[in-house]
Write an enzyme that holds these catalytic residues in place. Structure first.
Site, PDB file in Angstrom:
ATOM      1  N   LYS A  47      36.027  41.570 -52.747  1.00  0.00           N
ATOM      2  CA  LYS A  47      36.578  41.611 -51.404  1.00  0.00           C
ATOM      3  C   LYS A  47      36.626  40.222 -50.793  1.00  0.00           C
ATOM      4  CE  LYS A  47      33.898  45.817 -50.940  1.00  0.00           C
ATOM      5  NZ  LYS A  47      32.695  46.383 -50.271  1.00  0.00           N
ATOM      6  N   GLY A  48      35.899  39.287 -51.387  1.00  0.00           N
ATOM      7  CA  GLY A  48      35.694  37.981 -50.767  1.00  0.00           C
ATOM      8  C   GLY A  48      36.951  37.176 -50.501  1.00  0.00           C
ATOM      9  N   ASP A 104      37.483  33.219 -53.476  1.00  0.00           N
ATOM     10  CA  ASP A 104      36.749  32.697 -52.334  1.00  0.00           C
ATOM     11  C   ASP A 104      35.809  31.583 -52.769  1.00  0.00           C
ATOM     12  OD1 ASP A 104      35.276  34.488 -53.836  1.00  0.00           O
ATOM     13  OD2 ASP A 104      34.411  35.556 -52.143  1.00  0.00           O
ATOM     14  N   ASP A 107      30.844  30.095 -58.372  1.00  0.00           N
ATOM     15  CA  ASP A 107      29.457  29.641 -58.458  1.00  0.00           C
ATOM     16  C   ASP A 107      29.178  29.251 -59.908  1.00  0.00           C
ATOM     17  OD1 ASP A 107      26.755  29.235 -58.252  1.00  0.00           O
ATOM     18  OD2 ASP A 107      26.252  31.210 -57.499  1.00  0.00           O
ATOM     19  N   LYS A 135      30.846  25.648 -56.049  1.00  0.00           N
ATOM     20  CA  LYS A 135      29.477  25.127 -56.083  1.00  0.00           C
ATOM     21  C   LYS A 135      29.295  24.201 -57.283  1.00  0.00           C
ATOM     22  CE  LYS A 135      27.208  28.848 -53.610  1.00  0.00           C
ATOM     23  NZ  LYS A 135      26.155  29.876 -53.680  1.00  0.00           N
ATOM     24  N   PHE A 156      23.487  29.422 -50.503  1.00  0.00           N
ATOM     25  CA  PHE A 156      24.188  30.675 -50.273  1.00  0.00           C
ATOM     26  C   PHE A 156      24.911  30.616 -48.937  1.00  0.00           C
ATOM     27  CE2 PHE A 156      24.872  35.160 -49.508  1.00  0.00           C
ATOM     28  CZ  PHE A 156      25.279  35.572 -50.760  1.00  0.00           C
ATOM     29  N   VAL A 157      26.215  30.886 -48.963  1.00  0.00           N
ATOM     30  CA  VAL A 157      27.015  30.789 -47.739  1.00  0.00           C
ATOM     31  C   VAL A 157      27.662  32.127 -47.399  1.00  0.00           C
ATOM     32  CG1 VAL A 157      27.492  28.323 -47.937  1.00  0.00           C
ATOM     33  CG2 VAL A 157      29.022  29.948 -49.060  1.00  0.00           C
ATOM     34  N   ASP A 163      30.078  37.448 -47.992  1.00  0.00           N
ATOM     35  CA  ASP A 163      29.099  38.327 -47.348  1.00  0.00           C
ATOM     36  C   ASP A 163      27.675  38.080 -47.823  1.00  0.00           C
ATOM     37  OD1 ASP A 163      29.493  39.443 -50.034  1.00  0.00           O
ATOM     38  OD2 ASP A 163      28.285  41.113 -49.297  1.00  0.00           O
ATOM     39  N   ARG A 169      31.384  38.893 -43.256  1.00  0.00           N
ATOM     40  CA  ARG A 169      32.699  38.562 -43.830  1.00  0.00           C
ATOM     41  C   ARG A 169      33.697  38.161 -42.749  1.00  0.00           C
ATOM     42  NH1 ARG A 169      32.859  40.125 -49.311  1.00  0.00           N
ATOM     43  NH2 ARG A 169      31.741  42.026 -49.822  1.00  0.00           N
TER      44      ARG A 169
HETATM   45  P1  IMP Z   1      30.018  33.412 -60.426  1.00  0.00           P
HETATM   46  O1  IMP Z   1      30.374  34.351 -61.543  1.00  0.00           O
HETATM   47  O2  IMP Z   1      28.589  32.942 -60.505  1.00  0.00           O
HETATM   48  O3  IMP Z   1      30.983  32.271 -60.284  1.00  0.00           O
HETATM   49  O4  IMP Z   1      30.025  34.298 -59.102  1.00  0.00           O
HETATM   50  C1  IMP Z   1      31.084  34.345 -58.227  1.00  0.00           C
HETATM   51  C2  IMP Z   1      30.893  35.463 -57.204  1.00  0.00           C
HETATM   52  O5  IMP Z   1      29.561  35.508 -56.683  1.00  0.00           O
HETATM   53  C3  IMP Z   1      31.781  35.192 -55.999  1.00  0.00           C
HETATM   54  O6  IMP Z   1      33.071  35.750 -56.167  1.00  0.00           O
HETATM   55  C4  IMP Z   1      31.002  35.816 -54.862  1.00  0.00           C
HETATM   56  O7  IMP Z   1      31.314  37.186 -54.758  1.00  0.00           O
HETATM   57  C5  IMP Z   1      29.551  35.679 -55.278  1.00  0.00           C
HETATM   58  N1  IMP Z   1      28.937  34.480 -54.662  1.00  0.00           N
HETATM   59  C6  IMP Z   1      28.547  33.348 -55.284  1.00  0.00           C
HETATM   60  N2  IMP Z   1      28.009  32.467 -54.405  1.00  0.00           N
HETATM   61  C7  IMP Z   1      28.069  33.069 -53.188  1.00  0.00           C
HETATM   62  C8  IMP Z   1      27.681  32.648 -51.846  1.00  0.00           C
HETATM   63  O8  IMP Z   1      27.174  31.543 -51.602  1.00  0.00           O
HETATM   64  N3  IMP Z   1      27.909  33.552 -50.847  1.00  0.00           N
HETATM   65  C9  IMP Z   1      28.467  34.764 -51.055  1.00  0.00           C
HETATM   66  N4  IMP Z   1      28.854  35.180 -52.283  1.00  0.00           N
HETATM   67  C10 IMP Z   1      28.660  34.350 -53.339  1.00  0.00           C
END
Ligand code: IMP
Length: 184
Positions: A47-48, A104, A107, A135, A156-157, A163, A169
């Site tokens: 949803k982000g 969005d 990470d 990140k 964490f943002v 969210d 959100r």
């Molecule tokens: P990745 O697979 O570690 O890149 O995770 C990505 C997903 O984790 C994003 O699409 C978000 O839904 C969630 N996420 C990662 N960091 C944050 C944050 O700082 N705030 C909120 N959601 C996050």
């Protein structure tokens, strides 16, 4: 919703609404130039990415289609594992389409790596990625991101689509959370 509506839940505003919009203007100009003469399919990750998709798409002069995918990453807490389950698949057939994934935040990049491989297996003309936030760990992962809005620290943002436990959100800016929110 604004900062005043969430009491003392926020620690610091990282990116203001004005900063987000200015950067989205630049990203849209780049995308318009890169895809000139082509038709683009924007794929938003629920949803982000809802806010980024809405604001980015409205800035584009190109004809675009929008489609959505919902995925769930199996992981513990706030870290994803790279094992992904599709909760909602695309409606569109990707054959010979130019696809731009709209995210969005990236990470670890594990979710995105899986998504890229999945969409590339469907016979598109091209698949690229635009993310509003990135990140530092994403730089280490071998994930190819064509358009990045802002590199941010490893914190964490929330806000602007992001969210914590489904809240925040609808804040129009991006902020870090106060420690008491995590420990609650
Ligand atoms: P990745 O697979 O570690 O890149 O995770 C990505 C997903 O984790 C994003 O699409 C978000 O839904 C969630 N996420 C990662 N960091 C944050 C944050 O700082 N705030 C909120 N959601 C996050």
């Amino acid at each position: 919703m604004d900062a005043g509506d969430v009491g003392d839940d926020l620690a610091k505003v990282l990116l203001t609404e004005e900063q987000l919009h200015r950067r989205l203007d630049e990203m849209a100009s780049e995308i318009d130039a890169d895809y000139a003469g082509k038709e683009l399919l924007l794929v938003g990750v629920l949803k982000g990415a809802v806010m980024v998709m809405a604001d980015l798409a409205r800035r584009l002069h190109l004809p675009v289609e929008m489609d959505w995918m919902a995925v769930s990453s199996y992981g513990s807490g706030t870290r994803s594992s790279g094992v992904v389950r599709i909760l909602k698949d695309l409606d569109a057939d990707l054959t010979d389409r130019h696809v731009l994934i709209v995210e969005d935040i990236v990470d670890s990049g594990l979710t995105l790596t899986w998504l890229l491989a999945n969409l590339r297996s469907r016979g598109p003309a091209s698949v690229e990625v635009a993310t509003l936030l990135r990140k530092p760990s994403a730089t280490k992962a071998q994930v190819e991101i064509r358009y990045t809005g802002f590199p941010i620290p490893d914190e964490f943002v929330v806000g602007y689509g992001l969210d914590h436990a489904e809240r925040y959100r609808n804040l129009p800016f991006v902020a870090t959370l106060a420690p008491h929110v995590y420990s609650a």
